[in-house]
Write a protein that holds these residues in place. Sequence first.
Motif, short mmCIF file in Angstrom:
data_model
loop_
_atom_site.label_atom_id
_atom_site.label_comp_id
_atom_site.label_asym_id
_atom_site.label_seq_id
_atom_site.Cartn_x
_atom_site.Cartn_y
_atom_site.Cartn_z
N ALA A 289 0.81 -1.22 0.00
CA ALA A 289 0.00 0.00 0.00
C ALA A 289 0.85 1.27 0.00
O ALA A 289 0.36 2.34 -0.37
CB ALA A 289 -0.95 0.01 1.19
N LYS A 290 2.12 1.17 0.42
CA LYS A 290 2.99 2.33 0.42
C LYS A 290 3.48 2.70 -0.98
O LYS A 290 3.93 3.83 -1.20
CB LYS A 290 4.20 2.07 1.32
N ARG A 291 3.41 1.75 -1.90
CA ARG A 291 3.86 2.05 -3.25
C ARG A 291 2.87 2.98 -3.92
O ARG A 291 1.65 2.80 -3.80
CB ARG A 291 4.00 0.75 -4.05
N PRO A 292 3.34 3.99 -4.63
CA PRO A 292 2.43 4.99 -5.18
C PRO A 292 1.39 4.44 -6.13
O PRO A 292 0.24 4.89 -6.12
CB PRO A 292 3.36 5.98 -5.91
N GLU A 293 1.77 3.46 -6.95
CA GLU A 293 0.79 2.95 -7.91
C GLU A 293 -0.29 2.13 -7.22
O GLU A 293 -1.46 2.13 -7.63
CB GLU A 293 1.48 2.14 -9.03
N VAL A 294 0.07 1.44 -6.11
CA VAL A 294 -0.92 0.68 -5.36
C VAL A 294 -1.86 1.63 -4.63
O VAL A 294 -3.08 1.45 -4.63
CB VAL A 294 -0.25 -0.28 -4.36
#
Length: 336
Positions: A289-294
């Motif tokens: 969830a920390k990844r921008p695309e997620v």
Amino acid sequence: MTSGQRRLSAVATAALVVSLAAACGGDAKPGSSDSTSSAAAASGETQAAGGQLSGEIKVDGSSTVAPLTQAASELFGEEQPQVKVPVGTSGTGGGFEKFCAGETDISNASRPIKDEEKAACEAKGIKFTELTVATDALTVVVPKENDWATCLTTDQLKKMWEPAAEGKVKTWKDVDAKFPAEELKLYGPGTDSGTFDYFTDEINGEEGASRKDYSPSENDNDIVTGVAGAKGGLGYFGFTYFEENADKLKAVEIDSGSGCVAPSVEAAQGGKYTPLARPLFVYVSATAAKRPEVGAFLDYYAGNIGAIAKDAKFIPLNPEQEAKLKTDLTSLKSQG
């Protein structure tokens, strides 16, 4: 489900693109957090000029929930075409195996995660959040030519499906003396399916307790084909798949003690379709969830959940459930 069935109308899609462009663009930025930037770099995704993202979000799990997440994926892809969101369908149990092994970012589920699955995730250091994304009316189906089983009681369903029925309840007449002596041919989800878990718990009184002499499949289309091709056939799966195949099958009304009730949006939302109305979930890895695309995909999913659910022929959340979804997502994204 075809691509066209899942898509919103051109007007609705255009409106969503305009109204959510700012939100998706904002969520797409990793911000000033060094840890978030490091996570993004480690996962291999990039952020291109103009707020565009790239990368892959791995999803697997329930075949019941898959069309909903696939619809969100396709619509999100119109705004972020470089982000790929493939959706696998290995069943709720199979999906959790992959999720708790760190192989996927999001797990579709038609039942809550079990204690042993939580333990598997904990053993791998995988923290997660459960998000309720829709409601389902688990639907019992028979072929069109069946003119006797318009309504079944939960006791009759148990008589068909309980372990004690194996090798004994072979015809419809064995279920009820009023029914014909037509061979009973049962089709249903396999044991990795959350639908199987839910149905056996609610109908047979114990999760996983079922006769084994039926035709199982993790692919709901196999169940459709089997039931439609057998005069004495009966099966069960999510409401979405019935709606897609209403030209081949009939939905059976269910009587749990208060009269016969057909599966429908209104009956499921209003609590009348018991005991086979149920929530549907996605489980999200806190690290992913920390990844921008997620984060951007989840914002799009939650921000448009009502329209996506309706377009994908799911029963949408009520206002209180939708508000909780957005609150839960905010809490997930705020985790350290």
